[in-house]
Motif scaffolding. Structure first.
Motif, PDB file in Angstrom:
ATOM      1  N   HIS A 135       6.633   2.662   3.710  1.00 39.20           N
ATOM      2  CA  HIS A 135       7.154   1.995   2.513  1.00 39.20           C
ATOM      3  C   HIS A 135       8.065   0.861   2.947  1.00 39.20           C
ATOM      4  O   HIS A 135       8.896   1.022   3.834  1.00 39.20           O
ATOM      5  CB  HIS A 135       7.929   2.992   1.651  1.00 39.20           C
ATOM      6  CG  HIS A 135       8.393   2.425   0.361  1.00 39.20           C
ATOM      7  ND1 HIS A 135       9.673   1.982   0.174  1.00 39.20           N
ATOM      8  CD2 HIS A 135       7.741   2.225  -0.803  1.00 39.20           C
ATOM      9  CE1 HIS A 135       9.789   1.535  -1.066  1.00 39.20           C
ATOM     10  NE2 HIS A 135       8.634   1.673  -1.676  1.00 39.20           N
ATOM     11  N   SER A 189       9.345  -1.745   0.328  1.00 41.91           N
ATOM     12  CA  SER A 189      10.291  -2.055  -0.741  1.00 41.91           C
ATOM     13  C   SER A 189       9.704  -1.695  -2.096  1.00 41.91           C
ATOM     14  O   SER A 189       8.513  -1.432  -2.230  1.00 41.91           O
ATOM     15  CB  SER A 189      10.647  -3.551  -0.723  1.00 41.91           C
ATOM     16  OG  SER A 189       9.500  -4.332  -1.014  1.00 41.91           O
ATOM     17  N   VAL A 224       1.031  -2.768  -7.810  1.00 46.54           N
ATOM     18  CA  VAL A 224       1.724  -3.127  -9.044  1.00 46.54           C
ATOM     19  C   VAL A 224       1.434  -2.046 -10.074  1.00 46.54           C
ATOM     20  O   VAL A 224       0.271  -1.757 -10.376  1.00 46.54           O
ATOM     21  CB  VAL A 224       1.285  -4.508  -9.559  1.00 46.54           C
ATOM     22  CG1 VAL A 224       1.963  -4.829 -10.890  1.00 46.54           C
ATOM     23  CG2 VAL A 224       1.601  -5.588  -8.527  1.00 46.54           C
ATOM     24  N   ALA A 279       0.694  -4.603  -1.780  1.00 44.31           N
ATOM     25  CA  ALA A 279       1.458  -4.455  -3.021  1.00 44.31           C
ATOM     26  C   ALA A 279       0.678  -3.560  -3.972  1.00 44.31           C
ATOM     27  O   ALA A 279      -0.529  -3.726  -4.147  1.00 44.31           O
ATOM     28  CB  ALA A 279       1.698  -5.813  -3.665  1.00 44.31           C
ATOM     29  N   ASP A 304       1.123  -6.313   4.453  1.00 43.05           N
ATOM     30  CA  ASP A 304       1.897  -5.743   3.356  1.00 43.05           C
ATOM     31  C   ASP A 304       0.962  -5.592   2.159  1.00 43.05           C
ATOM     32  O   ASP A 304       0.310  -6.564   1.742  1.00 43.05           O
ATOM     33  CB  ASP A 304       3.065  -6.641   2.970  1.00 43.05           C
ATOM     34  CG  ASP A 304       4.254  -6.465   3.896  1.00 43.05           C
ATOM     35  OD1 ASP A 304       4.151  -5.697   4.865  1.00 43.05           O
ATOM     36  OD2 ASP A 304       5.290  -7.110   3.643  1.00 43.05           O
ATOM     37  N   GLU A 319      10.324  -2.987  -6.372  1.00 48.47           N
ATOM     38  CA  GLU A 319      11.000  -3.979  -7.196  1.00 48.47           C
ATOM     39  C   GLU A 319      10.519  -3.866  -8.638  1.00 48.47           C
ATOM     40  O   GLU A 319       9.320  -3.738  -8.892  1.00 48.47           O
ATOM     41  CB  GLU A 319      10.694  -5.374  -6.656  1.00 48.47           C
ATOM     42  CG  GLU A 319      11.296  -6.497  -7.452  1.00 48.47           C
ATOM     43  CD  GLU A 319      10.926  -7.868  -6.911  1.00 48.47           C
ATOM     44  OE1 GLU A 319      11.439  -8.849  -7.453  1.00 48.47           O
ATOM     45  OE2 GLU A 319      10.123  -7.958  -5.958  1.00 48.47           O
ATOM     46  N   GLU A 368       6.646  -3.174  -8.702  1.00 50.61           N
ATOM     47  CA  GLU A 368       5.838  -3.349  -7.494  1.00 50.61           C
ATOM     48  C   GLU A 368       6.385  -2.463  -6.391  1.00 50.61           C
ATOM     49  O   GLU A 368       7.582  -2.456  -6.135  1.00 50.61           O
ATOM     50  CB  GLU A 368       5.867  -4.801  -7.022  1.00 50.61           C
ATOM     51  CG  GLU A 368       5.092  -4.998  -5.713  1.00 50.61           C
ATOM     52  CD  GLU A 368       5.200  -6.412  -5.174  1.00 50.61           C
ATOM     53  OE1 GLU A 368       4.541  -7.301  -5.719  1.00 50.61           O
ATOM     54  OE2 GLU A 368       5.975  -6.609  -4.217  1.00 50.61           O
ATOM     55  N   GLU A 369       5.493  -1.733  -5.752  1.00 54.35           N
ATOM     56  CA  GLU A 369       5.809  -0.962  -4.558  1.00 54.35           C
ATOM     57  C   GLU A 369       5.077  -1.640  -3.410  1.00 54.35           C
ATOM     58  O   GLU A 369       3.886  -1.948  -3.526  1.00 54.35           O
ATOM     59  CB  GLU A 369       5.342   0.485  -4.696  1.00 54.35           C
ATOM     60  CG  GLU A 369       6.143   1.297  -5.677  1.00 54.35           C
ATOM     61  CD  GLU A 369       7.554   1.537  -5.192  1.00 54.35           C
ATOM     62  OE1 GLU A 369       7.733   2.176  -4.143  1.00 54.35           O
ATOM     63  OE2 GLU A 369       8.500   1.084  -5.864  1.00 54.35           O
ATOM     64  N   ARG A 370       5.769  -1.867  -2.306  1.00 52.92           N
ATOM     65  CA  ARG A 370       5.153  -2.562  -1.172  1.00 52.92           C
ATOM     66  C   ARG A 370       5.137  -1.647   0.046  1.00 52.92           C
ATOM     67  O   ARG A 370       6.134  -1.006   0.364  1.00 52.92           O
ATOM     68  CB  ARG A 370       5.907  -3.842  -0.862  1.00 52.92           C
ATOM     69  CG  ARG A 370       5.075  -4.774   0.009  1.00 52.92           C
ATOM     70  CD  ARG A 370       5.694  -6.119   0.144  1.00 52.92           C
ATOM     71  NE  ARG A 370       5.450  -6.936  -1.040  1.00 52.92           N
ATOM     72  CZ  ARG A 370       5.388  -8.254  -1.008  1.00 52.92           C
ATOM     73  NH1 ARG A 370       5.558  -8.892   0.136  1.00 52.92           N
ATOM     74  NH2 ARG A 370       5.173  -8.941  -2.096  1.00 52.92           N
ATOM     75  N   LYS A 374       6.013   5.882  -9.396  1.00 54.22           N
ATOM     76  CA  LYS A 374       6.429   5.423  -8.066  1.00 54.22           C
ATOM     77  C   LYS A 374       6.421   6.580  -7.074  1.00 54.22           C
ATOM     78  O   LYS A 374       5.944   6.432  -5.939  1.00 54.22           O
ATOM     79  CB  LYS A 374       7.818   4.786  -8.147  1.00 54.22           C
ATOM     80  CG  LYS A 374       7.812   3.428  -8.805  1.00 54.22           C
ATOM     81  CD  LYS A 374       9.178   2.896  -9.199  1.00 54.22           C
ATOM     82  CE  LYS A 374      10.271   3.047  -8.206  1.00 54.22           C
ATOM     83  NZ  LYS A 374      11.544   2.433  -8.648  1.00 54.22           N
ATOM     84  N   ALA A 403      -0.425  -8.456  -0.159  1.00 51.45           N
ATOM     85  CA  ALA A 403       0.665  -9.350  -0.551  1.00 51.45           C
ATOM     86  C   ALA A 403       0.981 -10.364   0.541  1.00 51.45           C
ATOM     87  O   ALA A 403       1.303 -11.514   0.261  1.00 51.45           O
ATOM     88  CB  ALA A 403       1.919  -8.540  -0.875  1.00 51.45           C
ATOM     89  N   SER A 421       3.501  -1.188   4.248  1.00 48.55           N
ATOM     90  CA  SER A 421       3.064  -1.915   5.433  1.00 48.55           C
ATOM     91  C   SER A 421       2.039  -1.088   6.195  1.00 48.55           C
ATOM     92  O   SER A 421       2.170   0.137   6.302  1.00 48.55           O
ATOM     93  CB  SER A 421       4.268  -2.201   6.334  1.00 48.55           C
ATOM     94  OG  SER A 421       3.853  -2.861   7.502  1.00 48.55           O
TER      95      SER A 421
END
Length: 142
Positions: A113, A115, A70, A68, A66, A117, A129-131, A92, A45, A133
Motif C-alpha cells: 500500500h 497511499s 478508485v 490506483a 503504482d 486519498e 483512491e487507494e494506491r 477500503k 497511475a 505499488s
C-alpha cells in the motif's frame, strides 16, 4: 493477462462488496452517467523504471508500477455524503486486505500500500483512491 486485469479479477472474486469492478474506461463512463455502486475502478497511475542492473548482456530494469483503485459509493438520499463516508472505510479495508501482500505472477515482490486519498464528496457520492505499488522487471528480448 495485464497487471490491471489480474487485480480486477482479484477484487471481483466471490464475496466482493462491489457491484461493478472495471478499468479506466469504466471510470470514464461513470463521469458521464450514473452506474451501480459500490464500484471499483483499477488503472495504472504511474510507472518508474530504474537503471539497467546488468554491467554486460541484455538490459534488466526494475519497474515500479503504482496501481490506483478508485472507489465510488453513492447514496442519493444523503446529498452531503455523511453516511457513505463511513461506508467507504469498509470498502477500503476490503481492497487493502485483497491487495497488500498479493503477488501477481509477473511481480518481483508482493504488492504494498502506498497511499489513500479522498477525491471528492458530492451529490451523495464519495470517491476515494487507494494506491498500491508492484515491482516487476523489464528485460531486453534477445
Amino acid at each position: 493477462m495485464s497487471l490491471v486485469e489480474v487485480i480486477i479479477g482479484r477484487l471481483d472474486d466471490a464475496g466482493t462488496p462491489f457491484r461493478v469492478v472495471g478499468g479506466a474506461a469504466g471510470l470514464a463512463v461513470l463521469e458521464q452517467r450514473r452506474t451501480r455502486t459500490p464500484a471499483a475502478f483499477v488503472m495504472v497511475a504511474e510507472e518508474a523504471s530504474g537503471a539497467n542492473e546488468r554491467m554486460t548482456g541484455p538490459v534488466l530494469q526494475r519497474l515500479e508500477t503504482d496501481i490506483a483503485v478508485v472507489l465510488v459509493l453513492e447514496n442519493l438520499g444523503d446529498p452531503r455524503g455523511g453516511t457513505v463516508a463511513d461506508d467507504i472505510e469498509a470498502l477500503k479495508a476490503f481492497v487493502r486486505a485483497r491487495l497488500i501482500g498479493f503477488r501477481p505472477d509477473s511481480a518481483a515482490e508482493p504488492m504494498e500500500h502506498v497511499s489513500g486519498e479522498l477525491l471528492k464528496v458530492r451529490g451523495g457520492a464519495v470517491w476515494a483512491e487507494e494506491r498500491f505499488s508492484c515491482a516487476r522487471f523489464l528485460e531486453e528480448l534477445p
